[in-house]
Design a protein around this motif. Structure first.
Motif, mmCIF file in Angstrom:
data_model
loop_
_atom_site.group_PDB
_atom_site.id
_atom_site.type_symbol
_atom_site.label_atom_id
_atom_site.label_comp_id
_atom_site.label_asym_id
_atom_site.label_seq_id
_atom_site.Cartn_x
_atom_site.Cartn_y
_atom_site.Cartn_z
ATOM 1 N N ALA A 9 0.834 -1.203 0.000
ATOM 2 C CA ALA A 9 0.000 0.000 0.000
ATOM 3 C C ALA A 9 0.873 1.259 0.000
ATOM 4 N N GLU A 10 1.997 1.199 0.676
ATOM 5 C CA GLU A 10 2.917 2.342 0.672
ATOM 6 C C GLU A 10 3.483 2.604 -0.718
ATOM 7 N N LEU A 11 3.649 1.542 -1.492
ATOM 8 C CA LEU A 11 4.148 1.682 -2.866
ATOM 9 C C LEU A 11 3.035 1.944 -3.870
ATOM 10 N N ASP A 12 1.802 2.109 -3.387
ATOM 11 C CA ASP A 12 0.615 2.326 -4.210
ATOM 12 C C ASP A 12 0.341 1.175 -5.174
ATOM 13 N N LEU A 13 0.708 -0.037 -4.771
ATOM 14 C CA LEU A 13 0.402 -1.216 -5.582
ATOM 15 C C LEU A 13 -0.927 -1.831 -5.176
ATOM 16 N N THR A 14 -1.380 -1.573 -3.958
ATOM 17 C CA THR A 14 -2.685 -2.022 -3.478
ATOM 18 C C THR A 14 -3.352 -0.858 -2.756
ATOM 19 N N VAL A 15 -4.615 -1.028 -2.439
ATOM 20 C CA VAL A 15 -5.361 -0.019 -1.688
ATOM 21 C C VAL A 15 -5.489 -0.515 -0.252
ATOM 22 N N ARG A 16 -5.102 0.337 0.677
ATOM 23 C CA ARG A 16 -5.171 -0.023 2.090
ATOM 24 C C ARG A 16 -6.624 -0.171 2.530
ATOM 25 N N GLU A 17 -6.865 -1.142 3.400
ATOM 26 C CA GLU A 17 -8.201 -1.337 3.984
ATOM 27 C C GLU A 17 -8.550 -0.081 4.775
ATOM 28 N N PRO A 18 -9.684 0.573 4.459
ATOM 29 C CA PRO A 18 -9.984 1.856 5.117
ATOM 30 C C PRO A 18 -10.184 1.758 6.630
ATOM 31 N N THR A 19 -10.616 0.603 7.129
ATOM 32 C CA THR A 19 -10.840 0.470 8.569
ATOM 33 C C THR A 19 -9.611 -0.040 9.309
ATOM 34 N N GLU A 20 -8.537 -0.267 8.600
ATOM 35 C CA GLU A 20 -7.306 -0.768 9.216
ATOM 36 C C GLU A 20 -6.496 0.410 9.742
ATOM 37 N N ASN A 21 -6.784 0.823 10.978
ATOM 38 C CA ASN A 21 -6.097 1.984 11.542
ATOM 39 C C ASN A 21 -5.420 1.665 12.876
ATOM 40 N N ASP A 22 -5.248 0.398 13.179
ATOM 41 C CA ASP A 22 -4.607 0.002 14.429
ATOM 42 C C ASP A 22 -3.097 -0.076 14.321
ATOM 43 N N GLY A 23 -2.580 0.074 13.125
ATOM 44 C CA GLY A 23 -1.144 -0.093 12.929
ATOM 45 C C GLY A 23 -0.808 -1.545 12.644
ATOM 46 N N MET A 24 0.460 -1.809 12.552
ATOM 47 C CA MET A 24 0.899 -3.149 12.179
ATOM 48 C C MET A 24 1.189 -4.056 13.378
ATOM 49 N N LEU A 25 1.368 -3.509 14.566
ATOM 50 C CA LEU A 25 1.726 -4.340 15.714
ATOM 51 C C LEU A 25 0.689 -5.418 16.025
#
Length: 106
Positions: free
Chosen positions: A36-52
């Motif tokens: 998603a950072e490389l704009d190859l996919t679209v980030r899940e809009p409700t995914e706001n908890d971070g990666m931990l």
């Protein structure tokens, strides 16, 4: 000595059925993180908890599955007549068959 490739193939296709879960988890983390950072996919809009939180789930699940997969394949690898590179390549492809089947049928 196992002279045929069907035993490793069957073992890894059967391991691929529960293996759908760790493969999906790896895709989900990759799709919402680096891809998603490389704009190859679209980030899940409700995914706001971070990666931990995801890493606390993904690392044990993938690690345990990888260990189980290696423990199941290692003794069989020693008893087969296939070359190591051919054996492990066949094992990985067979492991991915159930995931590919689900992807195609969805």
């Amino acid at each position: 000595m196992v002279r045929h490739w069907s035993a490793p193939l069957l073992l890894n296709v059967l391991l691929g059925i529960p293996g759908v879960v760790p493969i999906w988890l790896l895709w989900y983390v990759a799709a919402n993180g680096p891809l998603a950072e490389l704009d190859l996919t679209v980030r899940e809009p409700t995914e706001n908890d971070g990666m931990l939180p995801w890493l606390l789930i993904v690392v044990p699940v993938v690690g345990l599955f990888g260990l189980l997969w290696w423990l199941a394949n290692s003794p069989l690898r020693r008893r087969t007549a296939l070359a190591p590179r051919a054996y492990w390549s066949l094992s990985v492809v067979a492991l991915l068959v159930p995931t590919i089947a689900l992807f195609i049928n969805s």
